[in-house]
Design a protein around this motif. Structure first.
Motif, PDB file in Angstrom:
ATOM      1  N   GLY A 165     -34.716  -5.859  -2.620  1.00 13.20           N
ATOM      2  CA  GLY A 165     -36.112  -6.000  -2.210  1.00 13.20           C
ATOM      3  C   GLY A 165     -37.022  -5.059  -2.986  1.00 13.20           C
ATOM      4  N   GLY A 166     -38.183  -4.770  -2.386  1.00 10.56           N
ATOM      5  CA  GLY A 166     -39.113  -3.835  -3.004  1.00 10.56           C
ATOM      6  C   GLY A 166     -40.249  -4.477  -3.760  1.00 10.56           C
ATOM      7  N   LEU A 167     -40.450  -5.791  -3.598  1.00 12.18           N
ATOM      8  CA  LEU A 167     -41.571  -6.449  -4.273  1.00 12.18           C
ATOM      9  C   LEU A 167     -42.839  -6.298  -3.440  1.00 12.18           C
ATOM     10  CD1 LEU A 167     -39.813  -9.718  -5.468  1.00 12.18           C
ATOM     11  CD2 LEU A 167     -40.235  -7.631  -6.771  1.00 12.18           C
ATOM     12  N   TYR A 190     -45.644 -23.632  18.310  1.00 14.49           N
ATOM     13  CA  TYR A 190     -45.209 -22.391  17.664  1.00 14.49           C
ATOM     14  C   TYR A 190     -45.573 -22.397  16.181  1.00 14.49           C
ATOM     15  CZ  TYR A 190     -42.293 -21.450  21.776  1.00 14.49           C
ATOM     16  OH  TYR A 190     -41.851 -21.200  23.048  1.00 14.49           O
ATOM     17  N   ILE A 191     -45.820 -21.184  15.658  1.00 17.60           N
ATOM     18  CA  ILE A 191     -46.023 -20.963  14.232  1.00 17.60           C
ATOM     19  C   ILE A 191     -44.940 -19.993  13.756  1.00 17.60           C
ATOM     20  CG2 ILE A 191     -47.451 -19.713  12.563  1.00 17.60           C
ATOM     21  CD1 ILE A 191     -48.584 -22.378  12.895  1.00 17.60           C
ATOM     22  N   ALA A 192     -44.225 -20.364  12.696  1.00 14.04           N
ATOM     23  CA  ALA A 192     -43.254 -19.450  12.086  1.00 14.04           C
ATOM     24  C   ALA A 192     -43.884 -18.841  10.839  1.00 14.04           C
ATOM     25  CB  ALA A 192     -41.975 -20.199  11.719  1.00 14.04           C
ATOM     26  N   VAL A 193     -43.862 -17.523  10.754  1.00 14.68           N
ATOM     27  CA  VAL A 193     -44.503 -16.795   9.653  1.00 14.68           C
ATOM     28  C   VAL A 193     -43.426 -16.351   8.671  1.00 14.68           C
ATOM     29  CG1 VAL A 193     -46.120 -14.967   9.055  1.00 14.68           C
ATOM     30  CG2 VAL A 193     -46.188 -15.979  11.349  1.00 14.68           C
ATOM     31  N   SER A 194     -43.486 -16.864   7.448  1.00 15.34           N
ATOM     32  CA  SER A 194     -42.452 -16.595   6.455  1.00 15.34           C
ATOM     33  C   SER A 194     -42.671 -15.268   5.728  1.00 15.34           C
ATOM     34  CB  SER A 194     -42.421 -17.728   5.421  1.00 15.34           C
ATOM     35  OG  SER A 194     -42.078 -18.959   6.029  1.00 15.34           O
ATOM     36  N   PHE A 195     -41.558 -14.645   5.339  1.00 14.40           N
ATOM     37  CA  PHE A 195     -41.555 -13.425   4.527  1.00 14.40           C
ATOM     38  C   PHE A 195     -42.411 -12.314   5.127  1.00 14.40           C
ATOM     39  CE2 PHE A 195     -40.645 -16.999   1.703  1.00 14.40           C
ATOM     40  CZ  PHE A 195     -39.414 -16.596   1.203  1.00 14.40           C
ATOM     41  N   VAL A 196     -42.301 -12.132   6.431  1.00 12.15           N
ATOM     42  CA  VAL A 196     -43.029 -11.058   7.109  1.00 12.15           C
ATOM     43  C   VAL A 196     -42.549  -9.709   6.569  1.00 12.15           C
ATOM     44  CG1 VAL A 196     -43.398  -9.898   9.319  1.00 12.15           C
ATOM     45  CG2 VAL A 196     -43.415 -12.400   9.192  1.00 12.15           C
ATOM     46  N   LYS A 197     -43.500  -8.858   6.237  1.00 14.66           N
ATOM     47  CA  LYS A 197     -43.171  -7.524   5.723  1.00 14.66           C
ATOM     48  C   LYS A 197     -43.325  -6.463   6.804  1.00 14.66           C
ATOM     49  CE  LYS A 197     -44.332  -4.344   1.942  1.00 14.66           C
ATOM     50  NZ  LYS A 197     -45.203  -4.141   0.755  1.00 14.66           N
ATOM     51  N   ASP A 198     -44.426  -6.563   7.574  1.00 14.89           N
ATOM     52  CA  ASP A 198     -44.659  -5.622   8.660  1.00 14.89           C
ATOM     53  C   ASP A 198     -45.581  -6.273   9.688  1.00 14.89           C
ATOM     54  OD1 ASP A 198     -47.292  -5.440   7.617  1.00 14.89           O
ATOM     55  OD2 ASP A 198     -46.709  -3.780   6.320  1.00 14.89           O
ATOM     56  N   GLN A 199     -45.982  -5.501  10.699  1.00 15.53           N
ATOM     57  CA  GLN A 199     -46.778  -6.054  11.788  1.00 15.53           C
ATOM     58  C   GLN A 199     -48.157  -6.528  11.337  1.00 15.53           C
ATOM     59  OE1 GLN A 199     -45.974  -2.914  11.394  1.00 15.53           O
ATOM     60  NE2 GLN A 199     -47.548  -1.483  12.118  1.00 15.53           N
ATOM     61  N   ASN A 200     -48.654  -6.024  10.211  1.00 10.96           N
ATOM     62  CA  ASN A 200     -49.979  -6.420   9.742  1.00 10.96           C
ATOM     63  C   ASN A 200     -50.055  -7.907   9.415  1.00 10.96           C
ATOM     64  OD1 ASN A 200     -51.108  -3.802   9.910  1.00 10.96           O
ATOM     65  ND2 ASN A 200     -50.134  -3.239   7.982  1.00 10.96           N
ATOM     66  N   ASP A 201     -48.946  -8.475   8.943  1.00  7.07           N
ATOM     67  CA  ASP A 201     -48.912  -9.918   8.687  1.00  7.07           C
ATOM     68  C   ASP A 201     -49.131 -10.699   9.984  1.00  7.07           C
ATOM     69  OD1 ASP A 201     -48.369  -9.497   5.993  1.00  7.07           O
ATOM     70  OD2 ASP A 201     -46.200  -9.500   6.303  1.00  7.07           O
ATOM     71  N   ILE A 220     -37.444 -13.156   9.562  1.00  5.79           N
ATOM     72  CA  ILE A 220     -36.916 -11.945   8.926  1.00  5.79           C
ATOM     73  C   ILE A 220     -36.092 -12.381   7.716  1.00  5.79           C
ATOM     74  CG2 ILE A 220     -35.624  -9.822   9.257  1.00  5.79           C
ATOM     75  CD1 ILE A 220     -38.118 -10.123  11.066  1.00  5.79           C
ATOM     76  N   GLU A 221     -36.684 -12.231   6.525  1.00 12.55           N
ATOM     77  CA  GLU A 221     -36.006 -12.661   5.307  1.00 12.55           C
ATOM     78  C   GLU A 221     -36.266 -11.724   4.127  1.00 12.55           C
ATOM     79  OE1 GLU A 221     -37.375 -16.685   4.535  1.00 12.55           O
ATOM     80  OE2 GLU A 221     -39.260 -16.266   5.543  1.00 12.55           O
ATOM     81  N   ARG A 222     -36.871 -10.568   4.411  1.00 12.23           N
ATOM     82  CA  ARG A 222     -37.096  -9.561   3.378  1.00 12.23           C
ATOM     83  C   ARG A 222     -36.478  -8.243   3.823  1.00 12.23           C
ATOM     84  NH1 ARG A 222     -43.352  -9.562   1.646  1.00 12.23           N
ATOM     85  NH2 ARG A 222     -42.500  -8.085   0.158  1.00 12.23           N
ATOM     86  N   SER A 223     -35.943  -7.499   2.889  1.00 13.37           N
ATOM     87  CA  SER A 223     -35.320  -6.219   3.245  1.00 13.37           C
ATOM     88  C   SER A 223     -36.346  -5.250   3.828  1.00 13.37           C
ATOM     89  CB  SER A 223     -34.639  -5.596   2.022  1.00 13.37           C
ATOM     90  OG  SER A 223     -35.564  -5.378   0.980  1.00 13.37           O
ATOM     91  N   ALA A 242     -33.581 -15.508   9.081  1.00 14.96           N
ATOM     92  CA  ALA A 242     -33.504 -16.450   7.952  1.00 14.96           C
ATOM     93  C   ALA A 242     -32.491 -15.911   6.952  1.00 14.96           C
ATOM     94  CB  ALA A 242     -34.876 -16.626   7.317  1.00 14.96           C
ATOM     95  N   ARG A 243     -31.255 -16.355   7.076  1.00 12.87           N
ATOM     96  CA  ARG A 243     -30.148 -15.713   6.366  1.00 12.87           C
ATOM     97  C   ARG A 243     -30.100 -16.034   4.880  1.00 12.87           C
ATOM     98  NH1 ARG A 243     -25.280 -17.317  10.338  1.00 12.87           N
ATOM     99  NH2 ARG A 243     -25.984 -19.378   9.625  1.00 12.87           N
ATOM    100  N   GLY A 244     -30.887 -17.018   4.426  1.00 13.83           N
ATOM    101  CA  GLY A 244     -30.877 -17.376   3.014  1.00 13.83           C
ATOM    102  C   GLY A 244     -31.441 -16.285   2.134  1.00 13.83           C
ATOM    103  N   ASP A 245     -32.758 -16.090   2.182  1.00 14.65           N
ATOM    104  CA  ASP A 245     -33.397 -15.067   1.341  1.00 14.65           C
ATOM    105  C   ASP A 245     -32.964 -13.668   1.746  1.00 14.65           C
ATOM    106  OD1 ASP A 245     -35.481 -16.237  -0.630  1.00 14.65           O
ATOM    107  OD2 ASP A 245     -35.759 -17.410   1.179  1.00 14.65           O
ATOM    108  N   LEU A 246     -32.771 -13.436   3.038  1.00 16.46           N
ATOM    109  CA  LEU A 246     -32.348 -12.109   3.491  1.00 16.46           C
ATOM    110  C   LEU A 246     -30.985 -11.754   2.897  1.00 16.46           C
ATOM    111  CD1 LEU A 246     -32.952  -9.654   5.260  1.00 16.46           C
ATOM    112  CD2 LEU A 246     -31.792 -10.817   7.156  1.00 16.46           C
ATOM    113  N   GLY A 247     -30.066 -12.716   2.910  1.00 21.25           N
ATOM    114  CA  GLY A 247     -28.738 -12.480   2.348  1.00 21.25           C
ATOM    115  C   GLY A 247     -28.776 -12.197   0.864  1.00 21.25           C
ATOM    116  N   VAL A 248     -29.689 -12.864   0.155  1.00 20.83           N
ATOM    117  CA  VAL A 248     -29.826 -12.637  -1.277  1.00 20.83           C
ATOM    118  C   VAL A 248     -30.311 -11.212  -1.541  1.00 20.83           C
ATOM    119  CG1 VAL A 248     -31.112 -13.295  -3.343  1.00 20.83           C
ATOM    120  CG2 VAL A 248     -30.201 -15.061  -1.844  1.00 20.83           C
ATOM    121  N   GLU A 249     -31.269 -10.742  -0.739  1.00 23.17           N
ATOM    122  CA  GLU A 249     -31.854  -9.416  -0.977  1.00 23.17           C
ATOM    123  C   GLU A 249     -30.913  -8.277  -0.593  1.00 23.17           C
ATOM    124  OE1 GLU A 249     -35.775  -8.500   0.111  1.00 23.17           O
ATOM    125  OE2 GLU A 249     -36.652 -10.090  -1.100  1.00 23.17           O
ATOM    126  N   ILE A 250     -30.236  -8.401   0.540  1.00 22.49           N
ATOM    127  CA  ILE A 250     -29.414  -7.272   1.012  1.00 22.49           C
ATOM    128  C   ILE A 250     -27.941  -7.418   0.638  1.00 22.49           C
ATOM    129  CG2 ILE A 250     -30.988  -6.905   2.957  1.00 22.49           C
ATOM    130  CD1 ILE A 250     -28.820  -8.079   4.791  1.00 22.49           C
TER     131      ILE A 250
END
Length: 478
Positions: A165-167, A190-201, A220-223, A242-250
């Motif tokens: 991560g770190g982008l 419901y709304i699903a919010v992708s690639f949430v980084k922190d509470q500000n999103d 949860i898909e970002r480190s 979301a184990r796809g992108d999360l698994g790739v990053e971690i």
């Protein structure tokens, strides 16, 4: 009894017909997901009408989940070629200035123009869900020069991740904001919010939604999200692992432990939790799941999650209805044979609201007594939500005259939604109405004990203040 764990089905080309939608509801779908990474927001209205019509015919409420695309980095295209093949030790350039379809075996465009600012020599970049691995060798004139460490087939517009991560990406894009503003004009749940980084999103999402009754699910898909997990959970109605992108990053080897951590964190805050990505992936082309997939679904169910989510299996797979049927069967068996003892350290030690006290008293006492079922007469669904946070095998029947509430409840583990036209306001009549409905559905019989929760002013938000135990066949005459 139906399964307690809910199933989210992703819509797509394989689910376009009304007959398939009907089959998916009958097979056990509780929530339908529209992924705006692949679908147009304008299609929501037509889909909602179809879902409402079929749901009404089958007398079974279903909810809708709109999944925002988010800030996912992708490569661009390869012109007339759908894909290229990269070999180990090949040199390959990532160039944000390259036009959309000018890629080839030497170079390709990327959607994130500032990627060069976020990487240094030696960093590893992962393509195609981690199947292809590149190592940064140099950065010249904003072009990222790499060496292929692990080759493979690379298709146009596949995802790109940085290992670890770190982008510096924002969670919401301009497209997300436009899509969200349009989506909330429809009757979604419901709304699903992708690639949430922190509470500000999530705070930004709430500013757009305002006072609309729409649940917010943080994906949860970002480190980086793992470092801000408590704040993210507190600002959402639930999380989606979301184990796809999360698994790739971690790293995929870290996923099992991280998945357990995320489930426990959501449950400690009494929030919803969903597990997603490749749950039944092989059923895109096969009628039966692999043994590993059966174990994966069963393990998620045994961990106490609210829902599992099916993605490509139903959206583009050959057998969408069969997938849901198999998932439903696995859930039912896992629930009936589960011996896992789930212990959760809840963050909220005290109950602050009367309806919460009633809900938790009903759920805890039902598990310690010979109670067959719980019936919650509810306006907002809050009572049923709190009840569902208790690990129990006692079924909860949430009865409401509010159509939106009847749909939103469909994501709550162990809660079965019953939409009724009008709730009786005389308490003895309301008790009889509840028991009659449950007998019609075959869920209780004469002699069974049922807990009923309701309020003095039924139909009022937050008004639940009473708990009553009744015996089927031995009600007060009215």
């Amino acid at each position: 009894m139906r399964k307690r764990t809910k199933i989210i089905t992703t819509l797509g080309p394989s689910t376009n017909s009304v007959n398939v939608i009907k089959g998916l509801i009958e097979a056990g779908t509780d929530v339908f997901r529209l992924n705006l990474s692949h679908a147009r927001v304008d299609s929501i209205k037509e889909i909602l009408n179809t879902l409402k019509n079929e749901s009404k015919k089958l007398n079974r409420p279903v909810a809708t989940l709109i999944d925002l695309q988010g800030q996912k980095i992708r490569i661009k295209g390869f012109g007339e070629n759908k894909y290229i093949r990269l070999k180990s030790d090949d040199k390959f350039i990532l160039d944000a200035s390259l036009n959309a379809n000018k890629g080839d075996v030497k170079k390709v465009g990327i959607t994130y123009k500032n990627l060069y600012k976020n990487v240094i020599k030696g960093d590893e970049l992962l393509l195609s869900d981690g199947l292809i691995k590149l190592q940064v060798t140099n950065i010249i004139s904003k072009k990222i020069h790499t060496k292929v460490l692990r080759g493979g087939t690379l298709y146009s517009y596949q995802g790109l991740n940085k290992k670890g991560g770190g982008l510096s990406l924002k969670g919401l894009t301009a497209k997300d904001k436009i899509d969200l503003k349009r989506a909330i004009t429809y009757d979604i749940d419901y709304i699903a919010v992708s690639f949430v980084k922190d509470q500000n999103d999530l705070i930004e999402i709430k500013k757009i939604i305002k006072n609309k009754k729409i649940g917010i699910i943080a994906k949860i898909e970002r480190s980086e999200a793992l470092q801000n997990l408590d704040d993210i959970v507190k600002h959402s109605d639930g999380i989606l692992v979301a184990r796809g992108d999360l698994g790739v990053e971690i790293g995929i080897e870290q996923l099992p432990a991280v998945q357990d951590k995320l489930i426990n964190k959501a449950m400690s805050y009494d929030k919803l939790v969903i597990i997603a990505t490749q749950m039944m992936e092989s059923m895109k082309t096969n009628r039966l799941p692999t043994r590993a997939e059966v174990f994966d679904v069963s393990n998620a169910v045994s961990s106490g999650v609210d829902a599992i989510m099916l993605s490509g299996e139903t959206a583009v797979g050959k057998y969408p209805v069969d997938v849901v049927l198999e998932a439903s069967r696995i859930c039912e068996i896992a629930e009936s044979t589960n011996r896992k003892n789930i212990t959760i350290a809840r963050k909220e030690k005290n109950f602050s609201k009367v309806d919460q006290v009633i809900a938790m008293a009903a759920a805890y006492s039902a598990d310690k007594a010979s109670i067959k079922a719980i019936a919650a007469l509810t306006e907002t669904g809050s009572t049923a939500l709190w009840m569902s946070r208790v690990q129990s095998s006692i079924p909860i029947y949430a009865m409401t005259q509010n159509e939106k509430t009847s749909r939103r409840i469909c994501l709550y583990k162990g809660v079965y939604s019953i939409k009724i036209n009008k709730i009786e306001h005389i308490h003895a009549k309301a008790n009889k109405q509840v028991i009659d409905l449950m007998q019609q559905k075959g869920t209780v019989k004469k002699g069974d004990l049922v807990i009923i929760t309701k309020g003095d002013l039924m139909g009022t938000k937050g008004g639940t203040n009473a708990l009553k135990i009744v015996e089927v066949g031995n009600l007060l005459d009215i």
